[in-house]
Design an enzyme around this catalytic site. Structure first.
Site, PDB file in Angstrom:
ATOM      1  N   ILE A  77     -33.830 -31.944 -44.521  1.00  0.00           N
ATOM      2  CA  ILE A  77     -33.097 -33.047 -45.144  1.00  0.00           C
ATOM      3  C   ILE A  77     -33.423 -34.350 -44.417  1.00  0.00           C
ATOM      4  O   ILE A  77     -33.457 -35.417 -45.020  1.00  0.00           O
ATOM      5  CB  ILE A  77     -31.589 -32.757 -45.140  1.00  0.00           C
ATOM      6  CG1 ILE A  77     -31.290 -31.469 -45.913  1.00  0.00           C
ATOM      7  CG2 ILE A  77     -30.807 -33.915 -45.756  1.00  0.00           C
ATOM      8  CD1 ILE A  77     -29.836 -31.053 -45.893  1.00  0.00           C
ATOM      9  N   GLN A  78     -33.691 -34.256 -43.098  1.00  0.00           N
ATOM     10  CA  GLN A  78     -34.086 -35.449 -42.355  1.00  0.00           C
ATOM     11  C   GLN A  78     -35.348 -36.075 -42.949  1.00  0.00           C
ATOM     12  O   GLN A  78     -35.423 -37.296 -43.148  1.00  0.00           O
ATOM     13  CB  GLN A  78     -34.332 -35.105 -40.876  1.00  0.00           C
ATOM     14  CG  GLN A  78     -33.076 -34.731 -40.109  1.00  0.00           C
ATOM     15  CD  GLN A  78     -32.786 -33.241 -40.112  1.00  0.00           C
ATOM     16  OE1 GLN A  78     -33.038 -32.556 -41.107  1.00  0.00           O
ATOM     17  NE2 GLN A  78     -32.250 -32.744 -39.001  1.00  0.00           N
ATOM     18  N   ARG A 105     -35.927 -22.959 -50.753  1.00  0.00           N
ATOM     19  CA  ARG A 105     -34.517 -22.690 -51.003  1.00  0.00           C
ATOM     20  C   ARG A 105     -33.980 -23.704 -52.007  1.00  0.00           C
ATOM     21  O   ARG A 105     -34.527 -24.799 -52.158  1.00  0.00           O
ATOM     22  CB  ARG A 105     -33.712 -22.830 -49.698  1.00  0.00           C
ATOM     23  CG  ARG A 105     -33.819 -24.235 -49.110  1.00  0.00           C
ATOM     24  CD  ARG A 105     -32.994 -24.432 -47.863  1.00  0.00           C
ATOM     25  NE  ARG A 105     -33.136 -25.805 -47.367  1.00  0.00           N
ATOM     26  CZ  ARG A 105     -32.461 -26.312 -46.352  1.00  0.00           C
ATOM     27  NH1 ARG A 105     -31.602 -25.557 -45.690  1.00  0.00           N
ATOM     28  NH2 ARG A 105     -32.654 -27.569 -45.969  1.00  0.00           N
ATOM     29  N   PHE A 115     -36.531 -25.236 -44.477  1.00  0.00           N
ATOM     30  CA  PHE A 115     -36.069 -25.585 -43.136  1.00  0.00           C
ATOM     31  C   PHE A 115     -36.485 -24.460 -42.196  1.00  0.00           C
ATOM     32  O   PHE A 115     -35.933 -23.355 -42.233  1.00  0.00           O
ATOM     33  CB  PHE A 115     -34.556 -25.788 -43.103  1.00  0.00           C
ATOM     34  CG  PHE A 115     -34.053 -26.316 -41.778  1.00  0.00           C
ATOM     35  CD1 PHE A 115     -34.615 -27.447 -41.200  1.00  0.00           C
ATOM     36  CD2 PHE A 115     -33.022 -25.675 -41.113  1.00  0.00           C
ATOM     37  CE1 PHE A 115     -34.151 -27.934 -39.978  1.00  0.00           C
ATOM     38  CE2 PHE A 115     -32.552 -26.149 -39.902  1.00  0.00           C
ATOM     39  CZ  PHE A 115     -33.118 -27.281 -39.330  1.00  0.00           C
ATOM     40  N   LYS A 155      -4.398 -55.565 -47.615  1.00  0.00           N
ATOM     41  CA  LYS A 155      -3.974 -54.637 -48.649  1.00  0.00           C
ATOM     42  C   LYS A 155      -5.148 -53.745 -49.019  1.00  0.00           C
ATOM     43  O   LYS A 155      -6.289 -54.204 -49.091  1.00  0.00           O
ATOM     44  CB  LYS A 155      -3.517 -55.417 -49.888  1.00  0.00           C
ATOM     45  CG  LYS A 155      -2.559 -54.648 -50.789  1.00  0.00           C
ATOM     46  CD  LYS A 155      -1.173 -54.524 -50.164  1.00  0.00           C
ATOM     47  CE  LYS A 155      -0.134 -54.094 -51.203  1.00  0.00           C
ATOM     48  NZ  LYS A 155       1.199 -53.907 -50.590  1.00  0.00           N
ATOM     49  N   ASN A 205     -25.115 -31.393 -46.053  1.00  0.00           N
ATOM     50  CA  ASN A 205     -25.740 -30.227 -46.671  1.00  0.00           C
ATOM     51  C   ASN A 205     -24.631 -29.326 -47.220  1.00  0.00           C
ATOM     52  O   ASN A 205     -23.884 -28.714 -46.468  1.00  0.00           O
ATOM     53  CB  ASN A 205     -26.584 -29.472 -45.643  1.00  0.00           C
ATOM     54  CG  ASN A 205     -27.303 -28.277 -46.239  1.00  0.00           C
ATOM     55  OD1 ASN A 205     -27.171 -27.996 -47.431  1.00  0.00           O
ATOM     56  ND2 ASN A 205     -28.067 -27.570 -45.428  1.00  0.00           N
ATOM     57  N   THR A 214       1.310 -58.955 -47.929  1.00  0.00           N
ATOM     58  CA  THR A 214       0.285 -58.118 -48.566  1.00  0.00           C
ATOM     59  C   THR A 214       0.587 -57.904 -50.046  1.00  0.00           C
ATOM     60  O   THR A 214      -0.324 -57.702 -50.844  1.00  0.00           O
ATOM     61  CB  THR A 214       0.137 -56.761 -47.848  1.00  0.00           C
ATOM     62  OG1 THR A 214       1.339 -56.007 -47.982  1.00  0.00           O
ATOM     63  CG2 THR A 214      -0.191 -56.971 -46.376  1.00  0.00           C
ATOM     64  N   ASP A 215       1.858 -57.971 -50.438  1.00  0.00           N
ATOM     65  CA  ASP A 215       2.172 -57.895 -51.858  1.00  0.00           C
ATOM     66  C   ASP A 215       1.626 -59.111 -52.595  1.00  0.00           C
ATOM     67  O   ASP A 215       1.158 -58.996 -53.738  1.00  0.00           O
ATOM     68  CB  ASP A 215       3.681 -57.786 -52.070  1.00  0.00           C
ATOM     69  CG  ASP A 215       4.038 -57.547 -53.523  1.00  0.00           C
ATOM     70  OD1 ASP A 215       3.732 -56.452 -54.035  1.00  0.00           O
ATOM     71  OD2 ASP A 215       4.606 -58.464 -54.157  1.00  0.00           O
TER      72      ASP A 215
END
Length: 268
Positions: free
Chosen positions: A207-208, A167, A150, A11, A234, A54-55
């Site tokens: 960003i790396q 930036r 960058f 579930k 990004n 699953t209920d």
């Protein structure tokens, strides 16, 4: 002849809001997957003798929440998994997940629902007591107006992106980690706060490099952690308008997809 390789059922998105009616609120969306050969006849023969509906799983999750007075997702998942294995001997392995439904307290008895950053947890238990677990924070949104660049990337006939030496940066970030000992876990909100602090303080060339600095700082700061991983997008805004007399004064608008994606996993 086709041979079943992996079977499992369960579930998802079971909402739980557990309160004492006075001041506490535990809110989460829970998932559960049961595994084991006892369920194979349901697939191959339509024999549901050992199948827990699953209920019933949904009801089991919500009834178990009545007995939980803690706050940690991991603690609730452990209680849920152990109780399910004890209740249903035909289950060989149980996998449970939790996603926090975040609320901010406004008064003793009132809360405000929040979007975005939330805690998550995953836990798997089997009959041998083997344990797999992972915690995390998903939906983190971080913005800074300067301190990101960058440049120096490959330039060829496919390149249209201009280099940027300073930036704004806006990232959507999911952070997950594994603790060396499930019983001695790093505090999730402190992990999130460390990530946010690194984002604000570190002047990154990509960003790396930024997520690598985040990860090394986490492993240095939290000895409980054995592994940390990042998945970031990004989402830097598109420029809509520029003030002619000062190029740094701009109006931005939300970017259109596709979005750049960065992944990193660091282990101790």
């Amino acid at each position: 002849m086709a041979e079943p390789v992996v079977i499992g059922y369960g579930k998802e998105a079971v909402s739980v809001y557990r309160t004492d009616g006075v001041r506490s609120l535990f809110a989460a969306s829970i998932g559960m997957t049961a595994r084991g050969p006892a369920f194979l006849p349901s697939y191959t023969e339509g024999d549901n003798t050992d199948v827990v509906a699953t209920d019933s799983m949904k009801n089991f999750i919500q009834i178990t929440a009545l007995d939980f007075d803690g706050t940690a997702l991991e603690d609730f998942l452990e209680l849920l998994a152990l109780r399910f294995l004890d209740t249903y001997p035909q289950v060989e392995r149980i996998e449970v997940t939790a996603r926090e439904l975040p609320f901010a307290r406004r008064t003793e008895q009132s809360f405000q629902g929040l979007d975005g950053d939330r805690g998550v947890a995953e836990l798997s238990l089997d009959r041998s007591g083997a344990l797999e677990h992972r915690s995390g924070r998903e939906g983190i949104r971080l913005v800074k107006l300067t301190g990101s660049s960058f440049a120096g990337f490959v330039r060829d006939e496919y390149t249209t992106l201009a280099e940027s030496h300073d930036r704004p940066l806006y990232v959507h970030l999911d952070v997950h980690w594994r603790n060396q000992d499930f019983a001695k876990r790093a505090p999730g909100e402190e992990v999130r706060d460390s990530v946010a602090a690194t984002f604000a303080e570190f002047d990154s060339a990509s960003i790396q490099e930024l997520v690598h600095r985040m990860g090394t700082r986490l492993l240095d700061t939290f000895q409980e952690l054995s592994e940390v991983s990042f998945a970031g997008e990004n989402r830097l805004w598109d420029t809509a308008q520029v003030l002619g007399s000062d190029e740094r004064v701009r109006v931005y608008t939300d970017p259109r997809p596709p979005f750049g994606r960065i992944e990193l996993t660091l282990a101790r």
